[in-house]
Each structure stands twice: as C-alpha cells, then as structure tokens.
Design a protein around this motif. Structure first.
Motif, PDB file in Angstrom:
ATOM      1  N   LYS A  66       0.945  -1.451   0.031  1.00  0.00           N
ATOM      2  CA  LYS A  66       0.115  -0.128   0.025  1.00  0.00           C
ATOM      3  C   LYS A  66       0.720   1.171  -0.136  1.00  0.00           C
ATOM      4  O   LYS A  66       0.536   2.193  -0.668  1.00  0.00           O
ATOM      5  N   ASN A  67       1.814   1.228   0.767  1.00  0.00           N
ATOM      6  CA  ASN A  67       3.066   2.441   0.982  1.00  0.00           C
ATOM      7  C   ASN A  67       3.596   2.568  -0.307  1.00  0.00           C
ATOM      8  O   ASN A  67       3.764   3.656  -0.850  1.00  0.00           O
ATOM      9  N   VAL A  68       3.931   1.500  -0.966  1.00  0.00           N
ATOM     10  CA  VAL A  68       4.575   1.516  -2.448  1.00  0.00           C
ATOM     11  C   VAL A  68       3.755   1.971  -3.523  1.00  0.00           C
ATOM     12  O   VAL A  68       3.975   3.014  -4.369  1.00  0.00           O
ATOM     13  N   ILE A  69       2.260   1.740  -3.339  1.00  0.00           N
ATOM     14  CA  ILE A  69       1.590   2.114  -4.487  1.00  0.00           C
ATOM     15  C   ILE A  69       1.155   3.664  -4.078  1.00  0.00           C
ATOM     16  O   ILE A  69       1.141   4.499  -5.160  1.00  0.00           O
ATOM     17  N   LEU A  73       1.788   6.928  -6.504  1.00  0.00           N
ATOM     18  CA  LEU A  73       0.964   8.047  -7.020  1.00  0.00           C
ATOM     19  C   LEU A  73       1.372   9.279  -6.675  1.00  0.00           C
ATOM     20  O   LEU A  73       1.098  10.315  -7.437  1.00  0.00           O
ATOM     21  N   MET A  74       1.994   9.322  -5.622  1.00  0.00           N
ATOM     22  CA  MET A  74       2.698  10.751  -5.332  1.00  0.00           C
ATOM     23  C   MET A  74       3.721  11.279  -6.338  1.00  0.00           C
ATOM     24  O   MET A  74       3.822  12.395  -6.663  1.00  0.00           O
ATOM     25  N   LEU A  75       4.430  10.102  -6.662  1.00  0.00           N
ATOM     26  CA  LEU A  75       5.517  10.570  -7.577  1.00  0.00           C
ATOM     27  C   LEU A  75       4.946  11.024  -8.936  1.00  0.00           C
ATOM     28  O   LEU A  75       5.627  11.676  -9.566  1.00  0.00           O
ATOM     29  N   VAL A  76       3.992  10.415  -9.490  1.00  0.00           N
ATOM     30  CA  VAL A  76       3.364  10.851 -10.875  1.00  0.00           C
ATOM     31  C   VAL A  76       2.478  12.024 -10.910  1.00  0.00           C
ATOM     32  O   VAL A  76       2.014  12.615 -11.905  1.00  0.00           O
ATOM     33  N   LEU A  77       2.167  12.596  -9.475  1.00  0.00           N
ATOM     34  CA  LEU A  77       1.444  13.574  -9.428  1.00  0.00           C
ATOM     35  C   LEU A  77       1.840  14.907  -9.985  1.00  0.00           C
ATOM     36  O   LEU A  77       1.139  15.553 -10.567  1.00  0.00           O
ATOM     37  N   VAL A 111      -5.136   7.335  -3.463  1.00  0.00           N
ATOM     38  CA  VAL A 111      -4.513   6.962  -2.466  1.00  0.00           C
ATOM     39  C   VAL A 111      -5.453   6.725  -1.070  1.00  0.00           C
ATOM     40  O   VAL A 111      -4.962   5.646  -0.607  1.00  0.00           O
ATOM     41  N   LYS A 112      -6.517   7.281  -1.038  1.00  0.00           N
ATOM     42  CA  LYS A 112      -7.351   6.947   0.041  1.00  0.00           C
ATOM     43  C   LYS A 112      -8.053   5.441  -0.254  1.00  0.00           C
ATOM     44  O   LYS A 112      -8.219   4.694   0.820  1.00  0.00           O
ATOM     45  N   MET A 113      -8.197   5.438  -1.577  1.00  0.00           N
ATOM     46  CA  MET A 113      -8.760   3.790  -1.840  1.00  0.00           C
ATOM     47  C   MET A 113      -7.982   2.882  -1.748  1.00  0.00           C
ATOM     48  O   MET A 113      -8.190   1.965  -0.875  1.00  0.00           O
TER      49      MET A 113
END
Length: 117
Positions: A66-69, A73-77, A111-113
């Motif tokens: 979950k932390n990796v995913i 998501l934050m890296l592609v933001l 991220v929440k999901m």
C-alpha cells in the motif's frame, strides 16, 4: 467491498500501464520539461503500473505494498499538475482545463482507496 475496490484499482492501473506503451507520445508530453529521459520515465512508470495491477489482482496488499502504491501515486502527481498548468492534451484529446485540474485531487482519492484495501 474491498475486493471489488481492489479489482477496480487493478483495472485502472492495468489500463494506464498498457496506455504507457500504446500511447507513449501522449504520456511523454506530460512529463515535466525539467526531467530528462522522458521516454524511459514513461515506460518505467508503465511497467510499475502493470506490476501494481498484477499484484492487486492476485492478493490483498499489505501495508508495505500500500505504501509503495501510494508513493508511486505521489511520484506521478507532478505530471498531472504539469499537464493542468500547461493545458496539455490527453494524447490527442483536448481536455478542458477544469477537467485537467480535476485529475490532481483524483490522485488523493486513489491514495485513500488504496489505504482502505
């Protein structure tokens, strides 16, 4: 419900991952100009999305995954912000600027999901 959400996320990551290889030019255009090796970044992020999709399909993720995913998501933001700021098309589709900006908070929804899986 968590299983359905996991499969939905797997589909989202899978489709996006495939698109990185079938619509490379569109994704290359949204990589911020200050980053080198745009083509590599697009393909590497596509591979990452395909791996994430596969892992979500085979089992419920633990805290590490979950932390990796969510880190991914934050890296592609920045690409989503760059796309909205420059009003770049999504591939060959011109998208209204408000919809481009709507993609930014979508990252936090994802991220929440992921956190709820």
């Amino acid at each position: 419900m968590k299983t359905i959400m996991r499969y939905i996320l797997a589909a989202v990551f899978g489709v996006a991952g495939i698109a990185h290889f079938t619509r490379t030019e569109g994704f290359t255009n949204i990589v911020p100009h200050y980053l080198p090796f745009k083509n590599f970044i697009v393909k590497a992020s596509g591979v990452a999305e395909l791996i994430i999709s596969f892992l979500l399909l085979i089992k419920r993720p633990g805290n590490f995954l979950k932390n990796v995913i969510n880190s991914f998501l934050m890296l592609v933001l920045p690409a989503n912000v760059y796309m909205a700021r420059k009003a770049l098309p999504l591939g060959n589709i011109e998208v209204p600027k408000p919809l481009l900006w709507a993609r930014v908070p979508l990252q936090f929804v994802l991220v929440k999901m992921v956190s709820k899986l």
